[in-house]
Scaffold this active site. Structure first.
Site, mmCIF file in Angstrom:
data_model
loop_
_atom_site.group_PDB
_atom_site.id
_atom_site.type_symbol
_atom_site.label_atom_id
_atom_site.label_comp_id
_atom_site.label_asym_id
_atom_site.label_seq_id
_atom_site.Cartn_x
_atom_site.Cartn_y
_atom_site.Cartn_z
ATOM 1 N N ASP A 124 -20.873 -14.484 13.471
ATOM 2 C CA ASP A 124 -19.911 -15.304 12.720
ATOM 3 C C ASP A 124 -20.051 -16.792 13.031
ATOM 4 O O ASP A 124 -19.836 -17.640 12.168
ATOM 5 C CB ASP A 124 -18.469 -14.841 12.974
ATOM 6 C CG ASP A 124 -18.056 -14.874 14.436
ATOM 7 O OD1 ASP A 124 -18.937 -15.004 15.313
ATOM 8 O OD2 ASP A 124 -16.855 -14.732 14.717
ATOM 9 N N SER A 141 -20.287 -9.864 14.982
ATOM 10 C CA SER A 141 -19.958 -10.949 15.909
ATOM 11 C C SER A 141 -19.993 -10.537 17.387
ATOM 12 O O SER A 141 -19.053 -10.783 18.142
ATOM 13 C CB SER A 141 -18.583 -11.513 15.560
ATOM 14 O OG SER A 141 -18.545 -11.864 14.202
ATOM 15 N N ARG A 149 -24.279 -6.288 24.425
ATOM 16 C CA ARG A 149 -23.036 -5.738 24.998
ATOM 17 C C ARG A 149 -21.911 -5.958 23.997
ATOM 18 O O ARG A 149 -21.919 -6.922 23.236
ATOM 19 C CB ARG A 149 -22.685 -6.423 26.330
ATOM 20 C CG ARG A 149 -22.452 -7.913 26.194
ATOM 21 C CD ARG A 149 -22.154 -8.604 27.508
ATOM 22 N NE ARG A 149 -22.144 -10.049 27.323
ATOM 23 C CZ ARG A 149 -23.221 -10.818 27.403
ATOM 24 N NH1 ARG A 149 -24.391 -10.270 27.667
ATOM 25 N NH2 ARG A 149 -23.143 -12.120 27.211
#
Length: 498
Positions: free
Chosen positions: A231, A178, A193
Site C-alpha cells: 500500500d 500490505s 512475515r
C-alpha cells in the site's frame, strides 16, 4: 447522599456510537481520588520518559539512515528495503479499466478504477469485513475469501454503462498486499512475515501471488494478477500521479511504513539482475522493523517492553510498536494500570474493565486530546461508559496530558523516519512533498503538525522544506496505476522476468 448532575450532554465516536455524559458536583469528596499535586508529580515522571529531545532525534536519524543503506546493499536485513519492480513515475497519461484488491488490516476492499489520463480517474469500490478468525486461519482460505469477494464484486458490477464491466471482459488486477514480501518480479511475492496482528498459517515463506492465482482459478475469474504491491508503494505512485512534487510516501495507521524512488545503481543487492543502473525503482522500506531485536537506538520505556513481550511477534517491528495506532492506546493503558497498582488512581472502584489488554483504543487518545470542554466531558464519557469509572478534573487533565505525551512521541519518531530518507536522498535543500496516509495521520489531532515540528527540530529552518500532506488512495488508485504501468511495460517488451 447521591451525587447531583451539574451538566450533561453527549458526543459521537468515530464508530457512530453516541455516548451520554454528565458531570457531578461532589465527585472529589465522595470517592478517594488523587489530588492535583499528586497527578502533577506523576506527570513529570512520564514527561521525562516520553519526551524526545532534538539531539536524541538526530542520533536516531543517523542510525536510521545507516540501516536504510544496509538494507539496499545486503539481502535479508532487519529493515529489508524491498525492491518493488515498479520502475519510474507514472506519466499521468495511463488509461483504461483496472481492478484493485486491497487486503488491509481491518477490511478487504475491491475497486474498479477507470484511469482517464491527465491524472484523472473514476473509482467504484466495495468493502468486505475480515474476521479475527480469518486473519489467523489457513492462508489459502484467506485468499479463497479474497477471490470470493472479487467474484461477488465482478458479478455486481457487470453490465452496461459508466463504471460497469462488460460481460466476458478480462481485466488486469493490482493486488495491494500490505505485508513485507521479498519480490523477484512485480507479479511475485514471498511473504517474509505477517504484521498488523495477522498470523494466517502456511503463508510465511511462500509466494502469496501464486496462492492468490490458485484462488482466482478456483472461482474461474476473468482476471489476471498483473502487479503485487504494498500500500505504501501504491500511495507513492498515486500521490505523485496527482502531485509530481511527491518524492516519499508514508503510512501511519495500524502499521507504519514508507516508500520512495531509488536509483537502481544504489540497490547493490540486485546488481546480478542486470537492470539498467540508470533506471529508478520504488523501494518499499518496511521500516516498522527498524531497531528490532537489538533495541539499540529507540527510546523504549518499560511499557513499550511489555507491549513487545506480550505481542504475537516479540522482538519484531520495534519502530512500529512505538508509533502505530495499534499500540498507542495499550501504552497508555499500561501506565494507568501501573498507577492503579500503586494505589494512585481509582481507589475504591472496580477497575477490572481496564485490565483487559488492548481495551483502551487509540481513538480514545484522539478524543481526549481534542476535548474542547473545561470539564473534559469527553474524558468523563470514555471512563464512565467504557470502564464504569468516576474521575476528577485533576485526573482527567492528567489523562489528556499523558495521551499528548504518547501521541507526540509517536509523531516525532515518525519525523525521524522521514528525515532518514530525506538525508539519504539529499532532498533537504530542494525540498519535497511527502504523501501521508493512515488513521493516525488522518484522524489524530495535531499529528501532522507534530511531525513538521519534529522535522524542524532535526533539520532546523530547512525542515520547513519537507511538507507532508494527505495522500491519494494508494491501495486502490495507486494499485490500478501500477497495474497500468506494468501492462504498458509488458506490451513494450520491457517486463523483467527473472
Amino acid at each position: 447522599m447521591p451525587a447531583s448532575r451539574r451538566g450533561s450532554g453527549s458526543f459521537t465516536l468515530t464508530t457512530g456510537q453516541t455516548i451520554a455524559i454528565h458531570t457531578r458536583t461532589q465527585d472529589e469528596e465522595d470517592l478517594p481520588h488523587a489530588t492535583k499535586k499528586t497527578m502533577a508529580d506523576h506527570l513529570r515522571k512520564y514527561e521525562s520518559l516520553f519526551t524526545l529531545t532534538p539531539q536524541r532525534m538526530r542520533m536516531i536519524v543517523e542510525a536510521f539512515t545507516e540501516t536504510l543503506e544496509l538494507g539496499l546493499n545486503k539481502p535479508n536485513q532487519i529493515v529489508p528495503m524491498i525492491p518493488t519492480y515498479v520502475f519510474g513515475w507514472p506519466t499521468g497519461q495511463e488509461k483504461g479499466d483496472f481492478l484493485a484488491l486491497d487486503l488491509g488490516g481491518t477490511n478487504l476492499r475491491v475497486c474498479l478504477v477507470t484511469l482517464q489520463g491527465d491524472g484523472k480517474f473514476e473509482i467504484s469500490q466495495t468493502k468486505y469485513r475480515l474476521t479475527e478468525e480469518q486473519k489467523q486461519d489457513d492462508g489459502q482460505k484467506l485468499f479463497d475469501f479474497c477471490a470470493e469477494c472479487l467474484h461477488t464484486f465482478v458479478e455486481t458490477n457487470t453490465g452496461e454503462g459508466a463504471g460497469q464491466l462488460k460481460p466476458g471482459q478480462s481485466l488486469p488486477l493490482g493486488f495491494t498486499f500490505s505485508y513485507p514480501c521479498s519480490q523477484e518480479r512485480i507479479d511475485h511475492g514471498e511473504l517474509i512475515r505477517w504484521t498488523k496482528g495477522f498470523g494466517a498459517g502456511n503463508t510465511e515463506g511462500r509466494d502469496v501471488a501464486e496462492m492468490f492465482k490458485k484462488s482466482l482459478e478456483k472461482y474461474q475469474l476473468p482476471i489476471k494478477l498483473t502487479a503485487l504491491i504494498n500500500d505504501t508503494t501504491g500511495t507513492l505512485i498515486a500521490s505523485h500521479y496527482v502531485n509530481p512534487k511527491t518524492k516519499i510516501a508514508v503510512i501511519f495507521g495500524t502499521g507504519c511504513n514508507a516508500a520512495y524512488m531509488e536509483n537502481v545503481k544504489n540497490i547493490t543487492k540486485i546488481e546480478h539482475l542486470g537492470i539498467d543502473p540508470g533506471a529508478e525503482m520504488a523501494i518499499n522500506c518496511e521500516w516498522g522493523a527498524f531497531d528490532s531485536f537489538e533495541h539499540e537506538h529507540l527510546p523504549r520505556t518499560k511499557y513499550d517492553t511489555v507491549v513487545d513481550d506480550t505481542s504475537n511477534k516479540p522482538g519484531e517491528q520495534a519502530f512500529e510498536k512505538l508509533i502505530s495506532g495499534r499500540y498507542l492506546g495499550e501504552i497508555l493503558r499500561l501506565v494507568l494500570c501501573e498507577l492503579i497498582d500503586e494505589g494512585v488512581l481509582f481507589l475504591g472502584q472496580n477497575t477490572y474493565k481496564l485490565e483487559k489488554p488492548y481495551c483502551f483504543d487509540t481513538a480514545f487518545l484522539s478524543l481526549m486530546e481534542s476535548d474542547p470542554t473545561d470539564e473534559l466531558l469527553m474524558v468523563i464519557g470514555i471512563f464512565t461508559h467504557f470502564f464504569a469509572l468516576e474521575t476528577t478534573l485533576a485526573e482527567r487533565q492528567f489523562f489528556r496530558a499523558l495521551a499528548k505525551l504518547i501521541g507526540r512521541r509517536a509523531a516525532r519518531l515518525s519525523a525521524c523516519g522521514i528525515a532518514a530518507i530525506v538525508s539519504k536522498m539529499n532532498y533537504l535543500d530542494e525540498g519535497c512533498s511527502v504523501g501521508a496516509d493512515g488513521s493516525l495521520y488522518n484522524k489524530y489531532p495535531g499529528f501532522a503538525d507534530r511531525v513538521h515540528e519534529g522535522l524542524q527540530d532535526i533539520f532546523g529552518d530547512k525542515g520547513r522544506n519537507i511538507v507532508t500532506y494527505h495522500a491519494e488512495d494508494g491501495s486502490g488508485v495507486g494499485s490500478a496505476i501500477i497495474a497500468a504501468m506494468t501492462k504498458h511495460r509488458k506490451d513494450a517488451g520491457l517486463y523483467l522476468n527473472v
